[in-house]
Design a protein around this motif. Structure first.
Motif, short mmCIF file in Angstrom:
data_model
loop_
_atom_site.label_atom_id
_atom_site.label_comp_id
_atom_site.label_asym_id
_atom_site.label_seq_id
_atom_site.Cartn_x
_atom_site.Cartn_y
_atom_site.Cartn_z
N UNK A 179 65.15 3.99 57.74
CA UNK A 179 64.02 4.03 58.67
C UNK A 179 63.37 5.40 58.56
N UNK A 180 62.05 5.44 58.47
CA UNK A 180 61.37 6.69 58.16
C UNK A 180 59.94 6.70 58.68
N UNK A 234 63.73 13.12 62.60
CA UNK A 234 62.95 14.29 62.21
C UNK A 234 63.49 15.05 61.03
N UNK A 235 64.69 14.70 60.58
CA UNK A 235 65.25 15.40 59.42
C UNK A 235 64.65 14.85 58.13
N UNK A 236 64.69 15.65 57.05
CA UNK A 236 64.20 15.16 55.75
C UNK A 236 64.87 13.83 55.40
N UNK A 237 64.10 12.93 54.85
CA UNK A 237 64.56 11.57 54.55
C UNK A 237 64.99 11.47 53.10
N UNK A 238 66.16 10.94 52.88
CA UNK A 238 66.66 10.66 51.53
C UNK A 238 66.35 9.22 51.18
N UNK A 239 65.40 9.01 50.32
CA UNK A 239 64.97 7.66 49.95
C UNK A 239 65.94 7.08 48.92
N UNK A 240 66.87 6.31 49.39
CA UNK A 240 67.89 5.73 48.52
C UNK A 240 67.93 4.22 48.70
N UNK A 264 65.54 -1.44 50.11
CA UNK A 264 65.80 -0.34 49.18
C UNK A 264 65.14 -0.48 47.83
N UNK A 265 64.66 -1.66 47.49
CA UNK A 265 64.14 -1.90 46.15
C UNK A 265 62.97 -0.98 45.79
N UNK A 266 61.95 -0.90 46.64
CA UNK A 266 60.76 -0.09 46.37
C UNK A 266 60.85 1.33 46.92
N UNK A 267 61.84 1.58 47.73
CA UNK A 267 61.90 2.83 48.49
C UNK A 267 61.95 4.09 47.61
N UNK A 268 62.87 4.22 46.67
CA UNK A 268 62.92 5.46 45.88
C UNK A 268 61.64 5.72 45.08
N UNK A 269 61.10 4.70 44.45
CA UNK A 269 59.89 4.88 43.64
C UNK A 269 58.69 5.21 44.52
N UNK A 270 58.55 4.50 45.63
CA UNK A 270 57.43 4.76 46.54
C UNK A 270 57.49 6.15 47.13
#
Length: 142
Positions: free
Chosen positions: A113-114, A98-104, A76-82
């Motif tokens: 997983x995305x 296939x649904x929109x991914x919430x980067x949290x 999760x550390x880099x996920x929201x910024x990336x």
């Protein structure tokens, strides 16, 4: 300059895409789903980059240096910024379902997983995940 980031125009991919791969630190070497995903990527992609620097992959995706990225139980550390950088460049990010991914950065690894790619390529990455799921039923159900 104001406005969204834009990468170079997408090129024809006759030999498959160049993909970035990231997985969480807690994923064991014996994880069947991760192994199936990597094996399927190796067969269907021209090249798979596993840099262990997810933010670098996100930036490469935003610039158009790679065609897509797959994350399995990503940290999760880099996920929201990336994800923010990539979305500003027009990248579509979807969960394996296939649904929109919430980067949290919050929540369990299973929720991180995305697939990420320009909109025209996302369907192909979702197909790749579905193919890997057929090979290893241990992938999270959709």
């Amino acid at each position: 300059p104001a406005g969204p980031l834009t990468g170079p125009p997408r090129r024809d991919l006759p030999h498959g895409p160049v993909l970035g791969w990231t997985q969480g630190h807690g994923v064991s070497r014996g994880d069947r789903a991760a192994r199936s995903l990597r094996m399927t990527m190796e067969v269907r992609a021209r090249r798979v980059l596993q840099l262990w620097a997810p933010l670098l992959c996100w930036a490469m995706l935003a610039r158009g240096d790679i065609d897509g990225m797959i994350g399995y139980h990503a940290e999760g550390l880099d996920l929201p910024a990336g994800a923010l950088i990539a979305r500003e460049a027009g990248v579509d990010i979807r969960g394996f379902d296939g649904r929109p991914f919430e980067a949290s950065a919050e929540g369990p690894p299973e929720d991180r997983s995305f697939v990420a790619a320009p909109p025209a390529l996302v369907g192909g990455l979702l197909d790749l995940v579905a193919e890997a799921r057929r090979l290893a039923p241990a992938l999270p159900p959709v």
